[in-house]
Scaffold this active site. Structure first.
Site, PDB file in Angstrom:
ATOM      1  N   GLU A 109      65.565  55.400  28.563  1.00 22.05           N
ATOM      2  CA  GLU A 109      65.377  56.842  28.410  1.00 22.05           C
ATOM      3  C   GLU A 109      64.543  57.182  27.174  1.00 22.05           C
ATOM      4  O   GLU A 109      63.955  58.259  27.090  1.00 22.05           O
ATOM      5  CB  GLU A 109      66.736  57.542  28.336  1.00 22.05           C
ATOM      6  CG  GLU A 109      67.567  57.423  29.608  1.00 22.05           C
ATOM      7  CD  GLU A 109      66.907  58.072  30.814  1.00 22.05           C
ATOM      8  OE1 GLU A 109      66.370  59.182  30.662  1.00 22.05           O
ATOM      9  OE2 GLU A 109      66.918  57.462  31.904  1.00 22.05           O
ATOM     10  N   ASP A 118      53.403  48.293  30.720  1.00 25.15           N
ATOM     11  CA  ASP A 118      53.809  46.915  30.448  1.00 25.15           C
ATOM     12  C   ASP A 118      53.121  46.504  29.160  1.00 25.15           C
ATOM     13  O   ASP A 118      51.945  46.813  28.955  1.00 25.15           O
ATOM     14  CB  ASP A 118      53.409  45.983  31.593  1.00 25.15           C
ATOM     15  CG  ASP A 118      54.117  44.635  31.492  1.00 25.15           C
ATOM     16  OD1 ASP A 118      55.360  44.621  31.534  1.00 25.15           O
ATOM     17  OD2 ASP A 118      53.435  43.599  31.372  1.00 25.15           O
ATOM     18  N   PHE A 128      62.131  47.422  17.743  1.00 21.64           N
ATOM     19  CA  PHE A 128      62.749  46.374  18.549  1.00 21.64           C
ATOM     20  C   PHE A 128      61.728  45.264  18.747  1.00 21.64           C
ATOM     21  O   PHE A 128      60.595  45.330  18.262  1.00 21.64           O
ATOM     22  CB  PHE A 128      63.203  46.933  19.904  1.00 21.64           C
ATOM     23  CG  PHE A 128      62.098  47.565  20.698  1.00 21.64           C
ATOM     24  CD1 PHE A 128      61.371  46.827  21.617  1.00 21.64           C
ATOM     25  CD2 PHE A 128      61.772  48.904  20.517  1.00 21.64           C
ATOM     26  CE1 PHE A 128      60.344  47.404  22.347  1.00 21.64           C
ATOM     27  CE2 PHE A 128      60.746  49.497  21.244  1.00 21.64           C
ATOM     28  CZ  PHE A 128      60.039  48.742  22.152  1.00 21.64           C
TER      29      PHE A 128
END
Length: 239
Positions: A10, A74, A182
């Site tokens: 999200e 991607d 991340f």
């Protein structure tokens, strides 16, 4: 205008909404984004050998199942001295998908002896927009087959497809720094730094930047911004 984002994250919707607000101003409220995850759609099997192929595969898959325009992306890390690896295998470089710590440890070990000047790298993102021009009447009833999103486009009689790229060049540092972000963010130092960072001599990894600082220069942000003209055409023409 409804657009499905091919993700179960999200947070990506938030980033895309922010960029839509930059591009369309108040008109962004006319664009309703919904995630594939919120619709209960599975992830397709990513069989592409490039970022572009996988982004298009995911967008086609979602457009086929919903009959709606779909956005997908991607991305991954490319390290020059490693022959552009880990590339499309970035998320599972150490074997287990999404094990950031293991991926970082393996990558650092693989280039441990590489001089600082030769540790150049870049994050690359491909973003795709697939707009169905005509869809089967019963598109909502198609069974989700994650394996065939790229192969045949079942359920789409025709579609307009746009694929764009964004890159963030930088360097792989020797030890992780920072706790934001991340993936490989703690070991990636972007060439483009926030205002004042270079003057102070305190260069930041992606993980040391605020989300706002990172999004302003990120590969995904650049790719999504490059996709905006196609989205504007969709909004203005309805097709």
């Amino acid at each position: 205008m409804n657009i499905v984002v091919a993700t179960h994250n999200e947070g990506k919707l938030v980033e895309i909404r922010d960029i839509l607000a930059e591009e369309f101003g108040d008109g962004a409220h006319d664009i309703e984004l919904v995630s594939a995850g919120s619709l209960g759609l599975p992830d397709p099997v990513e069989t592409g050998i490039t970022f572009e192929a996988n982004a298009l595969l995911k967008a086609r898959f979602v457009a086929r199942l919903t009959g709606l325009p779909a956005i997908a992306d991607d991305s991954g890390l490319i390290v020059d001295v490693m022959g552009n690896a880990p590339g499309i295998l970035s998320a599972r470089w150490a074997g287990e998908h999404g094990n950031d710590a293991a991926n970082i440890d393996l990558l650092l070990a693989q280039i441990e002896d590489i001089p600082d000047d030769d540790r150049t790298a870049r994050f690359r993102c491909a973003a795709a927009l697939v707009v169905p021009i005509a869809a089967e009447e019963d598109v909502a009833d198609f069974e989700a087959d994650p394996s065939d999103g790229m192969d045949d486009g079942d359920g789409l009689v025709d579609a307009r497809e746009t694929v764009v790229l964004g890159e963030m060049p930088g360097t792989i540092v020797r030890h992780p720094h920072g706790s934001n972000g991340f993936g490989y963010d703690p070991i990636f130092m972007p060439d483009e730094q926030p205002a004042g960072a270079e003057e102070s001599g305190e260069l930041l990894t992606s993980a040391e930047m605020t989300p706002e600082q990172k999004n302003a220069i990120s590969h995904r942000g650049k790719a999504l911004r490059a996709l905006m003209p196609a989205i504007r055409e969709l909004v203005e023409t309805g097709e």
